[in-house]
Scaffold this active site. Structure first.
Site, PDB file in Angstrom:
ATOM      1  N   SER A  38       0.817  -1.201   0.000  1.00  0.00           N
ATOM      2  CA  SER A  38       0.000   0.000   0.000  1.00  0.00           C
ATOM      3  C   SER A  38       0.859   1.262   0.000  1.00  0.00           C
ATOM      4  O   SER A  38       1.825   1.376   0.734  1.00  0.00           O
ATOM      5  CB  SER A  38      -0.901  -0.006   1.226  1.00  0.00           C
ATOM      6  OG  SER A  38      -1.797   1.055   1.166  1.00  0.00           O
ATOM      7  N   CYS A  39       0.490   2.233  -0.838  1.00  0.00           N
ATOM      8  CA  CYS A  39       1.338   3.400  -1.106  1.00  0.00           C
ATOM      9  C   CYS A  39       1.139   4.461  -0.028  1.00  0.00           C
ATOM     10  O   CYS A  39       0.249   5.304  -0.137  1.00  0.00           O
ATOM     11  CB  CYS A  39       0.999   3.949  -2.488  1.00  0.00           C
ATOM     12  SG  CYS A  39       2.308   4.894  -3.225  1.00  0.00           S
ATOM     13  N   SER A  40       1.942   4.417   1.011  1.00  0.00           N
ATOM     14  CA  SER A  40       1.833   5.342   2.126  1.00  0.00           C
ATOM     15  C   SER A  40       3.224   5.668   2.651  1.00  0.00           C
ATOM     16  O   SER A  40       4.128   4.846   2.598  1.00  0.00           O
ATOM     17  CB  SER A  40       1.014   4.730   3.277  1.00  0.00           C
ATOM     18  OG  SER A  40      -0.233   4.263   2.838  1.00  0.00           O
TER      19      SER A  40
END
Length: 273
Positions: free
Chosen positions: A23-25
């Site tokens: 997940s892009c965080s």
């Protein structure tokens, strides 16, 4: 902990988390009393064939714009993680300045003005790692070294690589940079510790205020949508226990990044964010 130790700890977090989650965080932990730690998850619909590169000082660079590219020589060496080996997604330089590139669908660069040096998004993070020691220096550079951001293209799909970036340094300073309709928006504060994908950062901050831990009445959200991941990241990092060692600091950050990541198997090429 000294600046070098903080930088090494940050790099360990970058490299490990980029390769192990989806997940892009990006989450920055800068008030734990022990060290500055950054976590980053990568959410994409395919293997981006990342490699780790060690880049020296003194490299002659250009912004990969067809007309009047921005030109510079790298002042600092860096270690970076690439996407498809055509651009830097994450990295840290020898002074501890770190940069992180995430997907943002709203990004638009506007028409080309050839009187202003051009910089491709594929070089956006690397430009700051090459040139600056701190977030403050990077933010101040807009006043003396203007450039025009140019769109890069994702090499396998041919789609525009619409992105925004986060910078942080061993002091815990932080900045989020976005480009909308060719205009830069820079959000500079130690308080800006979380970045995900859309909506734009100003809307993320406004949305945050609707939740119980931040002045509102909504319960903590649970989906993998970027706005929900932003809320959870902000909540979890604010409530981490103070670490007593590097090992505890890294483990605590990993616990946050797992809670804002998307499980394997739910990636969608039409919505890589």
């Amino acid at each position: 902990m000294n600046r070098l130790s903080a930088a090494v700890l940050g790099l360990a977090s970058i490299c490990f988390l980029t390769s192990s989650a989806e997940s892009c965080s990006r989450v920055l932990w800068n008030d734990n009393g022990w060290s500055v730690v950054v976590g980053r998850n990568m959410d994409w619909f395919e293997d981006i064939r990342s490699n780790i590169w060690m880049l020296p000082r003194g490299m002659e660079r250009n912004g990969l714009s067809e007309e009047n590219p921005l030109r510079w020589k790298s002042k600092y060496g860096s270690i970076v993680v690439t996407t498809y080996d055509v651009g830097t997604a994450d990295g840290i330089n020898e002074k501890g300045l770190a940069g992180h590139l995430l997907y943002l669908p709203e990004t638009t660069v506007g028409p080309r003005d050839e009187s202003i040096p051009g910089l491709s998004m594929s070089m956006w993070v690397q430009y700051y790692l090459d040139q600056f020691a701190t977030v403050q220096e990077a933010v101040d550079s807009f006043k003396t070294n203007p450039y025009q951001l140019r769109m890069a293209v994702e090499p396998t799909s041919g789609k525009p690589a619409t992105v925004h970036i986060a910078l942080n340094d061993p002091s815990g300073d932080s900045a989020i940079m976005e480009c909308l309709n060719g205009k830069f928006r820079v959000y500079h504060s130690r308080e800006y510790v979380v970045m995900t994908n859309q909506p734009t950062f100003d809307k993320q901050l406004a949305n945050l205020k609707q939740y119980r831990a931040f002045g509102g009445d909504k319960p903590l959200p649970g989906s993998t949508e970027p706005a929900d991941r932003f809320i959870r990241g902000a909540y979890y990092v604010e409530n981490l226990p103070k670490p007593k060692s590097d090992r505890e600091a890294i483990a605590a950050m990993m616990s946050v990044m797992r809670n804002v990541s998307a499980p394997f198997g739910i990636s969608n090429p039409e919505r890589p964010n």
